[in-house]
Design a protein around this motif. Structure first.
Motif, PDB file in Angstrom:
ATOM      1  N   ASN A   1       0.826  -1.022   0.053  1.00 36.33           N
ATOM      2  CA  ASN A   1      -0.092  -0.118   0.047  1.00 36.33           C
ATOM      3  C   ASN A   1       0.685   1.206   0.007  1.00 36.33           C
ATOM      4  N   HIS A   2       2.188   1.190  -0.169  1.00 36.81           N
ATOM      5  CA  HIS A   2       3.092   2.390  -0.101  1.00 36.81           C
ATOM      6  C   HIS A   2       2.553   3.430  -1.200  1.00 36.81           C
ATOM      7  N   LEU A   3       2.293   3.268  -2.274  1.00 38.16           N
ATOM      8  CA  LEU A   3       1.892   4.563  -3.171  1.00 38.16           C
ATOM      9  C   LEU A   3       0.507   5.187  -2.606  1.00 38.16           C
ATOM     10  N   GLU A   4      -0.387   4.502  -2.157  1.00 40.22           N
ATOM     11  CA  GLU A   4      -1.616   4.857  -1.548  1.00 40.22           C
ATOM     12  C   GLU A   4      -1.239   5.730  -0.494  1.00 40.22           C
ATOM     13  N   ILE A   5      -0.524   5.224   0.476  1.00 40.51           N
ATOM     14  CA  ILE A   5      -0.055   5.596   1.776  1.00 40.51           C
ATOM     15  C   ILE A   5       0.391   7.070   1.344  1.00 40.51           C
ATOM     16  N   GLU A   6       1.353   7.086   0.446  1.00 42.37           N
ATOM     17  CA  GLU A   6       2.170   8.418   0.299  1.00 42.37           C
ATOM     18  C   GLU A   6       1.300   9.234  -0.506  1.00 42.37           C
TER      19      GLU A   6
END
Length: 119
Positions: A25-30
């Motif tokens: 979920n890294h991109l959504e978190i960023e």
């Protein structure tokens, strides 16, 4: 008291699941982190709350309501638009700003929960 973490046993499986969750979920978190950072400014948060309650407003309206000069309001609106939170439309000579609810349903839902908006 020591600030070190001590545990009797390591739950390697849960730690690996948690690492995977963050990685997946890294991109959504960023992306959402950047939006929340934009809203950490009280003027920008007030603008979004106004637009949530009144649907669309122009720079003049927002400046008058918040008692902030139009130049400063324009800068905040630009940041919110560039951050994907707001959108704008022109009606004659007037440009109105509104929340881009299609691209921000989670953010709008969060604001509704925090501020208990009534529909």
């Amino acid at each position: 008291m020591s600030e070190e973490c001590y545990r009797e046993s390591s739950n390697i499986s849960e730690v690996e699941k948690a690492k995977s969750f963050i990685s997946d979920n890294h991109l959504e978190i960023e992306k959402e982190s950047e939006k929340l950072a934009l809203l950490s400014n009280s003027v920008r948060l007030k603008i979004v709350l106004l637009l949530k309650n009144f649907n669309k407003l122009c720079v003049c309206d927002i400046g008058e309501i918040l008692e902030v000069n139009q130049s400063a309001i324009s800068q905040h609106l630009r940041k919110l638009k560039d951050g994907g939170i707001l959108n704008k439309s022109r009606e004659g000579l007037t440009i109105y700003y509104f929340i881009d609810e299609v691209n921000n349903p989670d953010l709008i839902g969060l604001l509704e929960k925090i501020f208990l908006f009534k529909e």
